[in-house]
Design an enzyme around this catalytic site. Structure first.
Site, PDB file in Angstrom:
ATOM      1  N   GLY A 124       0.834  -1.191   0.000  1.00  0.00           N
ATOM      2  CA  GLY A 124       0.000   0.000   0.000  1.00  0.00           C
ATOM      3  C   GLY A 124       0.871   1.245   0.000  1.00  0.00           C
ATOM      4  N   CYS A 125       0.317   2.357  -0.463  1.00  0.00           N
ATOM      5  CA  CYS A 125       1.116   3.581  -0.588  1.00  0.00           C
ATOM      6  C   CYS A 125       1.547   4.114   0.777  1.00  0.00           C
ATOM      7  CB  CYS A 125       0.361   4.631  -1.376  1.00  0.00           C
ATOM      8  SG  CYS A 125      -1.273   5.054  -0.728  1.00  0.00           S
ATOM      9  N   HIS A 126       0.599   4.325   1.696  1.00  0.00           N
ATOM     10  CA  HIS A 126       0.957   4.803   3.030  1.00  0.00           C
ATOM     11  C   HIS A 126       1.898   3.813   3.717  1.00  0.00           C
ATOM     12  CE1 HIS A 126      -2.156   7.886   2.833  1.00  0.00           C
ATOM     13  NE2 HIS A 126      -3.065   6.958   2.552  1.00  0.00           N
ATOM     14  N   SER A 128       4.037   1.804   2.455  1.00  0.00           N
ATOM     15  CA  SER A 128       5.401   1.805   1.910  1.00  0.00           C
ATOM     16  C   SER A 128       6.284   2.800   2.650  1.00  0.00           C
ATOM     17  CB  SER A 128       5.376   2.141   0.416  1.00  0.00           C
ATOM     18  OG  SER A 128       4.749   1.128  -0.324  1.00  0.00           O
ATOM     19  N   LEU A 218       3.197  11.821  -1.780  1.00  0.00           N
ATOM     20  CA  LEU A 218       2.934  11.197  -0.488  1.00  0.00           C
ATOM     21  C   LEU A 218       4.026  11.602   0.486  1.00  0.00           C
ATOM     22  CD1 LEU A 218       1.045   8.965   0.890  1.00  0.00           C
ATOM     23  CD2 LEU A 218       2.898   7.376   0.372  1.00  0.00           C
TER      24      LEU A 218
END
Length: 330
Positions: A124-126, A128, A218
């Site tokens: 997942g992006c968060h 990572s 992000l």
């Protein structure tokens, strides 16, 4: 063909993207179209949701990339009935599932497992950013696995997919979209299980994601309170530098650890359009062990946080140079 151990290196690898009309799927497809080592399997629009056609495409591919909601990803993975197709699942469905390898190659020990895996779960992006910051510290024994951490993560609205993109970019966008919006406040965000498992944490972190009015980028922030670590900021930076030594897609900012970087600001969109990730450590007491710190990871939520990570894992799966087709600072 099959897995890299059996495939002909002079023949393109066949790739089927199930869910190629979504934000992540579209970006992956666009970036693979010009690669001579990739042969994309595509379905006519009329058959895009036909289960038998999808099953045939999934089973004929060397690599199937699932860009689907969780329930659909579970169904798609069950359609694969052979032992050669490598599945890369970009959904949350398999990130902590037994038998699936977590697709963050820079975590020590992960790359070797991914090279032989047929079931890869894209991070997942968060998650990572959080894992990039926390996993090395827990692994080194510097940060207790029982630490009760907090994390704030600021993301561009593209992470919400087509619906959210349309809402933010509409000519008559709601006024409330102009300001950042926190969400997932009930502490049940879908990234938390992988954040804990991959970083080897025993305690549920308090996680606050925030979406803001910019397209991509992000910024994951993990504050470390005074006294939690017995090491200085410089020692933490040295630890990160050693852990990620030789990793082209993870940069450790060793230029300075002052809280005044970039004139006192850190731009959450600084890595938009790229597939690498930056780590920085900030404090006003850099030589003091146990001083409060702010750990920051920045990337593109659609890059290292989604499509870029999927392509990196695809490259590993087919035996191509890992950074093929990726955008990063050398």
């Amino acid at each position: 063909m099959g897995h890299p151990e059996q495939r002909n290196p002079h023949q393109p690898s066949s790739v089927f993207i199930d869910g190629s009309s979504g934000t992540t799927g579209l970006r992956i497809a666009k970036r693979l179209q010009s690669r001579p080592d990739i042969q994309l399997i595509t379905l006519p629009e009329a058959l895009r949701k036909d289960e038998s056609a999808r099953a045939e495409a999934l089973n004929s591919a060397d690599v199937a990339i699932l860009c689907l909601p969780d329930a659909a990803a579970l169904e798609a993975s069950a359609l694969v009935e052979n032992d050669h197709t490598v599945i890369i699942d970009a959904s949350t469905a398999h990130r902590t599932a037994p038998g699936w390898d977590y697709g963050f190659p820079e975590i020590h020990g992960a790359r070797a497992a991914l090279a032989h895996s047929r079931r890869i779960s894209n991070p997942g992006c968060h998650a990572s950013g959080f894992i990039a910051l926390v996993a090395p510290l827990v692994s080194a024994g510097v940060l207790p696995a029982t630490a009760a951490l907090t994390c704030m993560s600021l993301t561009g609205y593209s992470g919400g997919g087509k619906k959210m993109i349309a809402e933010y970019e509409a000519p008559s966008a709601a006024a409330q979209l102009a300001a950042p919006r926190a969400y997932g406040l009930g502490q049940h965000h879908k990234h938390i299980p992988e954040m804990m498992q991959i970083a080897q944490l025993h305690t549920h972190p308090t996680f606050v994601p925030v979406v803001a009015n910019f397209y991509a980028g992000l910024e994951v922030i993990v504050p470390i309170p005074a006294g939690l670590l017995s090491t200085s900021a410089r020692e933490i930076l040295d630890l990160y530098s050693g852990y990620y030594a030789g990793e082209p897609l993870i940069h450790v900012d060793t230029a300075g650890i002052s809280a005044t970087a970039e004139s006192g600001f850190l731009n959450a969109a600084a890595f938009a359009g790229r597939d690498d990730l930056s780590i920085s450590v900030h404090t006003d007491e850099q030589e003091s062990a146990g001083a409060p710190l702010t750990l920051v990871a920045r990337c593109d939520n659609l890059g290292k946080g989604a499509s870029g990570a999927a392509i990196q894992n695809l490259n590993i799966a087919i035996g191509a140079p890992e950074t093929t087709g990726l955008r990063y600072a050398s």
